[in-house]
Design a protein around this motif. Sequence first.
Motif, PDB file in Angstrom:
ATOM      1  N   VAL A 202       0.834  -1.197   0.000  1.00 33.22           N
ATOM      2  CA  VAL A 202       0.000   0.000   0.000  1.00 33.22           C
ATOM      3  C   VAL A 202       0.876   1.257   0.000  1.00 33.22           C
ATOM      4  O   VAL A 202       0.574   2.245  -0.681  1.00 33.22           O
ATOM      5  CB  VAL A 202      -0.957  -0.007   1.205  1.00 33.22           C
ATOM      6  N   ALA A 203       1.977   1.219   0.751  1.00 33.38           N
ATOM      7  CA  ALA A 203       2.885   2.370   0.765  1.00 33.38           C
ATOM      8  C   ALA A 203       3.469   2.618  -0.627  1.00 33.38           C
ATOM      9  O   ALA A 203       3.618   3.765  -1.057  1.00 33.38           O
ATOM     10  CB  ALA A 203       4.002   2.141   1.777  1.00 33.38           C
ATOM     11  N   PHE A 204       3.800   1.542  -1.351  1.00 33.26           N
ATOM     12  CA  PHE A 204       4.271   1.699  -2.725  1.00 33.26           C
ATOM     13  C   PHE A 204       3.206   2.382  -3.579  1.00 33.26           C
ATOM     14  O   PHE A 204       3.510   3.281  -4.373  1.00 33.26           O
ATOM     15  CB  PHE A 204       4.610   0.334  -3.325  1.00 33.26           C
ATOM     16  N   VAL A 234       2.231   8.880   2.266  1.00 34.56           N
ATOM     17  CA  VAL A 234       0.974   8.187   2.569  1.00 34.56           C
ATOM     18  C   VAL A 234       0.000   9.197   3.165  1.00 34.56           C
ATOM     19  O   VAL A 234       0.368   9.954   4.074  1.00 34.56           O
ATOM     20  CB  VAL A 234       1.214   7.022   3.556  1.00 34.56           C
ATOM     21  N   PRO A 235      -1.246   9.261   2.687  1.00 33.29           N
ATOM     22  CA  PRO A 235      -2.204  10.228   3.240  1.00 33.29           C
ATOM     23  C   PRO A 235      -2.330  10.111   4.752  1.00 33.29           C
ATOM     24  O   PRO A 235      -2.272   9.012   5.322  1.00 33.29           O
ATOM     25  CB  PRO A 235      -3.517   9.850   2.540  1.00 33.29           C
ATOM     26  N   ALA A 236      -2.517  11.256   5.419  1.00 32.39           N
ATOM     27  CA  ALA A 236      -2.543  11.294   6.884  1.00 32.39           C
ATOM     28  C   ALA A 236      -3.615  10.388   7.461  1.00 32.39           C
ATOM     29  O   ALA A 236      -3.410   9.766   8.510  1.00 32.39           O
ATOM     30  CB  ALA A 236      -2.750  12.736   7.355  1.00 32.39           C
ATOM     31  N   GLY A 237      -4.757  10.273   6.788  1.00 29.80           N
ATOM     32  CA  GLY A 237      -5.827   9.443   7.310  1.00 29.80           C
ATOM     33  C   GLY A 237      -5.536   7.963   7.259  1.00 29.80           C
ATOM     34  O   GLY A 237      -6.174   7.169   7.960  1.00 29.80           O
ATOM     35  N   LEU A 238      -4.575   7.568   6.452  1.00 26.77           N
ATOM     36  CA  LEU A 238      -4.234   6.154   6.292  1.00 26.77           C
ATOM     37  C   LEU A 238      -2.910   5.798   6.948  1.00 26.77           C
ATOM     38  O   LEU A 238      -2.638   4.635   7.230  1.00 26.77           O
ATOM     39  CB  LEU A 238      -4.172   5.836   4.790  1.00 26.77           C
ATOM     40  N   PRO A 240      -1.454   6.120  10.052  1.00 29.00           N
ATOM     41  CA  PRO A 240      -1.339   5.353  11.304  1.00 29.00           C
ATOM     42  C   PRO A 240      -1.575   3.855  11.108  1.00 29.00           C
ATOM     43  O   PRO A 240      -0.901   3.034  11.743  1.00 29.00           O
ATOM     44  CB  PRO A 240      -2.403   5.983  12.208  1.00 29.00           C
ATOM     45  N   LEU A 241      -2.515   3.488  10.247  1.00 31.41           N
ATOM     46  CA  LEU A 241      -2.786   2.073  10.009  1.00 31.41           C
ATOM     47  C   LEU A 241      -1.599   1.404   9.323  1.00 31.41           C
ATOM     48  O   LEU A 241      -1.195   0.294   9.705  1.00 31.41           O
ATOM     49  CB  LEU A 241      -4.048   1.928   9.156  1.00 31.41           C
ATOM     50  N   ILE A 242      -1.019   2.051   8.326  1.00 36.88           N
ATOM     51  CA  ILE A 242       0.128   1.472   7.624  1.00 36.88           C
ATOM     52  C   ILE A 242       1.331   1.376   8.561  1.00 36.88           C
ATOM     53  O   ILE A 242       2.107   0.418   8.500  1.00 36.88           O
ATOM     54  CB  ILE A 242       0.460   2.296   6.363  1.00 36.88           C
ATOM     55  N   GLU A 243       1.486   2.356   9.453  1.00 36.64           N
ATOM     56  CA  GLU A 243       2.568   2.281  10.436  1.00 36.64           C
ATOM     57  C   GLU A 243       2.417   1.053  11.317  1.00 36.64           C
ATOM     58  O   GLU A 243       3.403   0.375  11.638  1.00 36.64           O
ATOM     59  CB  GLU A 243       2.583   3.551  11.295  1.00 36.64           C
ATOM     60  N   ARG A 244       1.187   0.736  11.723  1.00 36.16           N
ATOM     61  CA  ARG A 244       0.945  -0.469  12.528  1.00 36.16           C
ATOM     62  C   ARG A 244       1.260  -1.731  11.730  1.00 36.16           C
ATOM     63  O   ARG A 244       1.843  -2.677  12.261  1.00 36.16           O
ATOM     64  CB  ARG A 244      -0.503  -0.504  13.009  1.00 36.16           C
ATOM     65  N   CYS A 245       0.885  -1.743  10.456  1.00 33.48           N
ATOM     66  CA  CYS A 245       1.180  -2.916   9.622  1.00 33.48           C
ATOM     67  C   CYS A 245       2.687  -3.137   9.487  1.00 33.48           C
ATOM     68  O   CYS A 245       3.142  -4.283   9.343  1.00 33.48           O
ATOM     69  CB  CYS A 245       0.569  -2.745   8.236  1.00 33.48           C
ATOM     70  N   LEU A 246       3.471  -2.064   9.547  1.00 36.75           N
ATOM     71  CA  LEU A 246       4.914  -2.152   9.349  1.00 36.75           C
ATOM     72  C   LEU A 246       5.685  -2.201  10.659  1.00 36.75           C
ATOM     73  O   LEU A 246       6.889  -1.933  10.690  1.00 36.75           O
ATOM     74  CB  LEU A 246       5.391  -0.974   8.498  1.00 36.75           C
ATOM     75  N   ALA A 247       5.036  -2.559  11.743  1.00 33.34           N
ATOM     76  CA  ALA A 247       5.727  -2.727  13.022  1.00 33.34           C
ATOM     77  C   ALA A 247       6.780  -3.822  12.904  1.00 33.34           C
ATOM     78  O   ALA A 247       6.534  -4.872  12.306  1.00 33.34           O
ATOM     79  CB  ALA A 247       4.731  -3.071  14.120  1.00 33.34           C
ATOM     80  N   LYS A 248       7.967  -3.595  13.463  1.00 32.98           N
ATOM     81  CA  LYS A 248       9.022  -4.611  13.415  1.00 32.98           C
ATOM     82  C   LYS A 248       8.607  -5.858  14.184  1.00 32.98           C
ATOM     83  O   LYS A 248       8.940  -6.975  13.791  1.00 32.98           O
ATOM     84  CB  LYS A 248      10.326  -4.056  13.997  1.00 32.98           C
ATOM     85  N   ASP A 249       7.912  -5.670  15.291  1.00 31.83           N
ATOM     86  CA  ASP A 249       7.424  -6.776  16.106  1.00 31.83           C
ATOM     87  C   ASP A 249       6.126  -7.289  15.493  1.00 31.83           C
ATOM     88  O   ASP A 249       5.121  -6.577  15.438  1.00 31.83           O
ATOM     89  CB  ASP A 249       7.196  -6.301  17.537  1.00 31.83           C
ATOM     90  N   ALA A 250       6.134  -8.541  15.048  1.00 32.12           N
ATOM     91  CA  ALA A 250       4.957  -9.104  14.384  1.00 32.12           C
ATOM     92  C   ALA A 250       3.731  -9.085  15.284  1.00 32.12           C
ATOM     93  O   ALA A 250       2.593  -8.965  14.797  1.00 32.12           O
ATOM     94  CB  ALA A 250       5.254 -10.530  13.924  1.00 32.12           C
ATOM     95  N   GLU A 264     -12.930   0.889   7.603  1.00 31.88           N
ATOM     96  CA  GLU A 264     -14.352   1.227   7.616  1.00 31.88           C
ATOM     97  C   GLU A 264     -14.683   2.313   8.618  1.00 31.88           C
ATOM     98  O   GLU A 264     -15.694   3.005   8.486  1.00 31.88           O
ATOM     99  CB  GLU A 264     -15.171  -0.030   7.917  1.00 31.88           C
ATOM    100  N   ARG A 265     -13.827   2.472   9.652  1.00 31.28           N
ATOM    101  CA  ARG A 265     -14.057   3.544  10.622  1.00 31.28           C
ATOM    102  C   ARG A 265     -13.529   4.851  10.061  1.00 31.28           C
ATOM    103  O   ARG A 265     -12.415   4.901   9.542  1.00 31.28           O
ATOM    104  CB  ARG A 265     -13.341   3.250  11.950  1.00 31.28           C
ATOM    105  N   PRO A 266     -14.266   5.941  10.149  1.00 34.31           N
ATOM    106  CA  PRO A 266     -13.745   7.231   9.671  1.00 34.31           C
ATOM    107  C   PRO A 266     -12.574   7.674  10.541  1.00 34.31           C
ATOM    108  O   PRO A 266     -12.627   7.596  11.766  1.00 34.31           O
ATOM    109  CB  PRO A 266     -14.941   8.181   9.806  1.00 34.31           C
ATOM    110  N   GLY A 267     -11.510   8.093   9.922  1.00 34.95           N
ATOM    111  CA  GLY A 267     -10.336   8.528  10.662  1.00 34.95           C
ATOM    112  C   GLY A 267     -10.466   9.971  11.106  1.00 34.95           C
ATOM    113  O   GLY A 267     -11.392  10.690  10.731  1.00 34.95           O
ATOM    114  N   PRO A 268      -9.549  10.453  11.965  1.00 31.94           N
ATOM    115  CA  PRO A 268      -9.594  11.841  12.432  1.00 31.94           C
ATOM    116  C   PRO A 268      -9.354  12.807  11.290  1.00 31.94           C
ATOM    117  O   PRO A 268      -8.564  12.551  10.392  1.00 31.94           O
ATOM    118  CB  PRO A 268      -8.442  11.884  13.455  1.00 31.94           C
ATOM    119  N   ARG A 269     -10.095  13.883  11.290  1.00 30.76           N
ATOM    120  CA  ARG A 269      -9.942  14.896  10.264  1.00 30.76           C
ATOM    121  C   ARG A 269      -8.827  15.866  10.634  1.00 30.76           C
ATOM    122  O   ARG A 269      -8.669  16.229  11.798  1.00 30.76           O
ATOM    123  CB  ARG A 269     -11.253  15.692  10.120  1.00 30.76           C
TER     124      ARG A 269
END
Length: 764
Positions: A202-204, A234-238, A240-250, A264-269
């Motif tokens: 997604v980051a690509f 990466v857009p600000a609304g997306l 934080p989620l991508i950062e969690r997906c890329l955590a070094k700790d699985a 599906e949840r609306p992110g912070p504006r």
Amino acid sequence: MEPLGAADPRRIGPYALVGRLGAGGMGAVYLSRSSGGRTVAVKVVRADLAEDTAFRDRFRREVAAARLVSGAFTAPVVDADPDAEVPWMATAFVVGVSLHRAVATHGPLPEAALRMLTAGLAEALVGVHGAAVIHRDLKPANVLLALDGPHVIDFGIARATDGTALTSTGAVIGSAPYMSPEQALGQHLTPASDVFSLGTTVAFAACGESPFGDGAGAAVLFRVVHTEPDLSAVPAGLRPLIERCLAKDAALRPTPREVIAAIERPGPRPDPRVDPRAALPPVDAPRPSAGWLPDPIAADVLALRAALTALPAPEPTLPLTGPTEVLPGGSGTAPTAPDRRKLLLGLTGGALAVAGTGTVWALTRDTSKGNGKNPLGGSGGTSGGTPRPSAESVPDAKLAWQARLPASVAQVLPGSGIVACVMLAEVVGLDRRGEKKWTVKGADHGDMPFAVTGPTARTVAAVAGDRLYVSGARFTASGGGQTGGRARVLGIRMADGKDPWTIELADRPAMGVLDFPGVRDGRAYVFPMTTDESAAYEIGVWALDLAARRTAWFHRTEAMPVFWGLPQTGGGLLYADTKRIVAVDAKGGAAWSKEFQAVLVGAAGRYFLVADAAGTLFALEPATGRQAWKAAGVVETSLRGDGVATDEKGTLAFVLLRDEDGGFSLAALDTASGRTRWRSPLPADAEGSSRLGARLLYADGNVYRMGADGMLWAFDASNGNPRWKYGGFKGNSPTELAWGAGDRRLCVSDTGATTVAALDANGA
């Protein structure tokens, strides 16, 4: 898509084959139709592998795993026969373009499409993991963008969660920029590894490049394990989620279902006082619809669908009698070939995993940070005020011959009247007419895969005198599973492929060979990827005494060998990553090392050559690292290397220099003093072509250059005047072209296909 050739089958099981979609180390994929008119992608195993009982077992397990995975966003198996004389598997054909191709052609996706992409990939992983399978190779090339959403394809290197391997010995274990840290380190994998790959994919799509940057696979994997990703685009609304997906700790990564819930949840504006985009309406949760894709990508998909609907329906029982061309509209006349080829090439829903001896390694560097502008068509002023010659004034060369081989060719090496073509499972020698003269199979030398094929291939072989030396790894197996490997080099006589012998690195287990820098003064230099008891890997420098047929020395590297240089005399070599250069002496010791951000590394005469980001080229003493001379304005190396070329004795170094008008000049530097012997402005590259960097070869009195548009040029090495040009590869990505020169020929291989071509040195 290519028409069927004479060697291609016309029917597999109940399916008539229409055209070839692609090929890899295991076989080929064909666009096919059933008697009832259903379009599928049929994966057909190579005939020689079909005779391997162990391979059949592995293919049978792959089919079983792929059958388990079925969902809205995967390409399900519709039929298969792993026990047929030639094993095959048919998957639903997804009418879509690959994410990698779409972003490369049209740029990053907008936020709404990114959210749909993220949710669709997560939903696909729910199905994959629900079948107790880990994909292990989720990446942009394995994601198809269709009108109904993204689809995940290619389970060729999947692994069951119980650890049962589903692929062959030596198969690809992943693609470096999209692997998880635990995958890079060879550790036990869980479904969370695929979530990390989802994040990088997604980051690509958001950034247009991997969040861990480009470079050789080893350097990229180091950053995957130890550094944080660049998610600034990466857009600000997306984000934080991508950062969690890329955590070094699985354990800290979300599950695929949690990814879907987060989308599906609306992110912070954002605060409208800081970000004017806050005034825009919020992005709705994505829903599959024809409108989810940006208009240019949707247009590509619609054009592809139109081309497919025009395919002639095959006879229900009779095989096709000849090649069938895809003709939109059924008009019987092909439209402009490049446009249709661009849509159809590589869009199969059953793409092959390319087999190799470890990770797919890619030398891809960020060329956006260099100086200068893209060269444009027409003449212009150069640094010396000399008019730039026009391309039209340079004669066109004629192709001597072109040959098709059974698999992708990673490297081509001319010598002794032969062109050696190195593939994964074999090396083929072609004569001066392009006809096969000999074949050497890796299976005859200890189950030795030779090369990683495809656009990511690196140097794996070298010619010295009348012999060809090919690097690889010998893998031993017990009970159907791989238990260990040893790096080795096979030497054969170039003229006839005979008189074989091997040298093996016996005291260090190895996953394969990263690169083969070459042969100097009777020694071969190889970069094996060795492992220890903990399965951790490191890259070494292995020097082989070819006369004695034994190891001369082994050096444990202090930096990832992304670049290297071999001097003509004196022994040793220089290797470097993007932060440090290290010199190795003739006995394998580290002579010196320096922090240096190299964009080009090579050697000429007795000196090492390195260039920095400002374009300053330094000649360094091998023993001390002391600067002997320097030159300014040098263009960095290309994506596949070849940044500097030298004549036979190393007295001249040929480089590209950047001119004031944004174009290039070819220059010959005296390697003893650094003085410019001559400087000749080059014809401008095609308008709109991306900048490649320097890609040069020297042989037979010619300096060859590959342009950013795939155009090949030959220049007189005595004065830089252009001799001829060849445009047969124009339009191909230079990163997908391997080349070799010598023996009065220039040879080129399209590593993404199965073709090799040769031109005479005089262009006639």
